[in-house]
Design a protein around this motif. Structure first.
Motif, PDB file in Angstrom:
ATOM      1  N   ALA A 313       0.829  -1.209   0.000  1.00  0.00           N
ATOM      2  CA  ALA A 313       0.000   0.000   0.000  1.00  0.00           C
ATOM      3  C   ALA A 313       0.861   1.255   0.000  1.00  0.00           C
ATOM      4  O   ALA A 313       0.521   2.256  -0.649  1.00  0.00           O
ATOM      5  N   VAL A 314       1.986   1.218   0.715  1.00  0.00           N
ATOM      6  CA  VAL A 314       2.885   2.370   0.758  1.00  0.00           C
ATOM      7  C   VAL A 314       3.488   2.625  -0.621  1.00  0.00           C
ATOM      8  O   VAL A 314       3.606   3.770  -1.069  1.00  0.00           O
ATOM      9  N   ILE A 315       3.874   1.553  -1.300  1.00  0.00           N
ATOM     10  CA  ILE A 315       4.430   1.691  -2.657  1.00  0.00           C
ATOM     11  C   ILE A 315       3.396   2.301  -3.587  1.00  0.00           C
ATOM     12  O   ILE A 315       3.698   3.213  -4.375  1.00  0.00           O
ATOM     13  N   LEU A 316       2.158   1.809  -3.515  1.00  0.00           N
ATOM     14  CA  LEU A 316       1.098   2.314  -4.390  1.00  0.00           C
ATOM     15  C   LEU A 316       0.825   3.794  -4.135  1.00  0.00           C
ATOM     16  O   LEU A 316       0.716   4.596  -5.074  1.00  0.00           O
ATOM     17  N   ILE A 317       0.726   4.170  -2.855  1.00  0.00           N
ATOM     18  CA  ILE A 317       0.486   5.581  -2.515  1.00  0.00           C
ATOM     19  C   ILE A 317       1.646   6.450  -3.001  1.00  0.00           C
ATOM     20  O   ILE A 317       1.445   7.540  -3.548  1.00  0.00           O
ATOM     21  N   GLY A 318       2.876   5.975  -2.798  1.00  0.00           N
ATOM     22  CA  GLY A 318       4.042   6.725  -3.261  1.00  0.00           C
ATOM     23  C   GLY A 318       4.056   6.882  -4.777  1.00  0.00           C
ATOM     24  O   GLY A 318       4.405   7.948  -5.295  1.00  0.00           O
ATOM     25  N   GLN A 319       3.659   5.826  -5.502  1.00  0.00           N
ATOM     26  CA  GLN A 319       3.607   5.914  -6.954  1.00  0.00           C
ATOM     27  C   GLN A 319       2.593   6.958  -7.412  1.00  0.00           C
ATOM     28  O   GLN A 319       2.881   7.766  -8.304  1.00  0.00           O
ATOM     29  N   VAL A 320       1.407   6.922  -6.810  1.00  0.00           N
ATOM     30  CA  VAL A 320       0.367   7.880  -7.200  1.00  0.00           C
ATOM     31  C   VAL A 320       0.821   9.305  -6.898  1.00  0.00           C
ATOM     32  O   VAL A 320       0.696  10.210  -7.736  1.00  0.00           O
TER      33      VAL A 320
END
Length: 363
Positions: A313-320
């Motif tokens: 989830a942290v990776i996804l939020i950082g990507q967005v």
């Protein structure tokens, strides 16, 4: 009469004290223009930092390979660095000679067949009510629509801008990476010298940890991309899907970007699969889901075991977030940026400020 004159005089004085409309506009402009310039400069500076980070990843890759050569072949580090560069260049040159012609031909065939594939997919979808609803959402001429959206795509690529061009940015990344690879000590000393004397030893520890983390991440990611490309090509070939090598190459290349890359790679594979029939397209979807499961549950944990744990989830939020702020390069480099932030927070805040040493690896 005198009271009336006093009232008029007071009104006139109030009017004279109020700033004019032009003056108000100038004041507002004087406030907002510097703010906009600061934000713009911050955006430009951040994009330059992303270029530097990409160069550091290149340097980390070569130094990581050189480290293995130095450790096991027992030759000086300078020669090990040269050997690492020659090995990487030789690998890509050999792969180019053996694979590039076939991949290039298949990519050209894929581009030629794409309109026919899309039309065939529309015809098959029109056979069901749900499919017709989906077809209504598809542009009449997808290629023309993509061309019209190309300006938006170029803007979204952030630092890969029209000003310099992709090749120029890659040139900068490669040669800056070479300079950092050849002599990393001056850059490390420059960063450490900005820290108070009492904390310079700890700062060097943090830099060493960041370097080893990035080395392991880039090596593991390249291995992951190779596995995805091989499994995708092999699976598509077994399913009898045309252009399996090109589609596998695309899948491996796009797997560098977690979450979003596999979804983008799935689209052309499903379209080509639809040309062979709905069942083939379904098998292609299942194949990509299985490969993604293997990559996510086996390869990625193995990579993260050697660096730091990064919740999905942290990776996804950082990507967005980074994708919105700086475009495509931010999306691509989101994972190493998050890894850097996690290491810094863990070592400098959790361990040093809070005194919690339990988060150290091996505890």
């Amino acid at each position: 009469m005198e009271d009336r004159k006093e009232v008029e005089g007071t009104a006139n004085s109030n009017k004279s004290d109020q700033p004019s409309y032009t003056k108000k506009v100038l004041i507002a402009a004087g406030i907002f223009i510097p703010i906009i310039l600061i934000l713009w400069l911050f955006g430009v500076a951040f994009k330059v930092l992303l270029l530097i980070l990409a160069a550091v990843l290149v340097a980390s890759l070569f130094r990581g390979i050189a480290g293995y050569i130095h450790r096991y072949v027992k030759i000086p580090m300078g020669w090990s660095l040269l050997a690492s560069v020659l090995l990487v260049i030789g690998f890509f040159a050999l792969a180019g000679l053996l694979i590039a012609p076939q991949v290039g031909d298949q990519v050209n065939q894929l581009a030629e067949k794409l309109p026919e594939t899309i039309q065939s997919a529309k015809e098959k979808l029109n056979q069901s009510p749900q499919g017709r609803k989906l077809v209504d959402q598809i542009p009449e001429n997808p290629l023309k629509w993509l061309q019209e959206k190309s300006d938006v795509l170029k803007q979204s690529m952030g630092v890969f801008s029209a000003t310099f061009g992709i090749l120029t940015d890659l040139y900068i990344i490669f040669f800056v990476g070479m300079f950092i690879m050849a002599q990393p000590k001056p850059y490390q000393k420059g960063i450490v010298s900005l820290v108070p004397l009492s904390s310079r030893g700890r700062a060097q520890e943090v830099l060493d940890k960041l370097g080893s983390t990035l080395q392991r991440w880039i090596a593991g990611k390249l291995f992951s991309m190779l596995v995805v490309a091989v499994l995708s090509s092999l699976g598509l070939w077994i399913l009898g899907v045309p252009l399996a090598l090109a589609l596998g190459f695309i899948a491996g290349l796009l797997s560098f970007v977690p979450n979003f890359g596999p979804l983008v790679a799935l689209v052309p594979a499903v379209l080509v699969g639809l040309m062979e029939g709905p069942n083939t397209a379904l098998y292609v979807v299942i194949l990509y889901i299985v490969i993604q499961a293997v990559e996510s549950n086996l390869i990625t944990p193995m990579i993260q075991k050697q660096m730091v744990y990064l919740p999905p989830a942290v990776i996804l939020i950082g990507q967005v977030l980074l994708g919105i702020l700086v475009g495509g390069l931010g999306l691509i480099l989101a994972t190493p940026i998050i890894a850097i932030v996690v290491v810094i927070v863990q070592m400098l805040y959790v361990e040093d400020v809070l005194g919690d040493k339990s988060t150290k690896k091996g505890d």
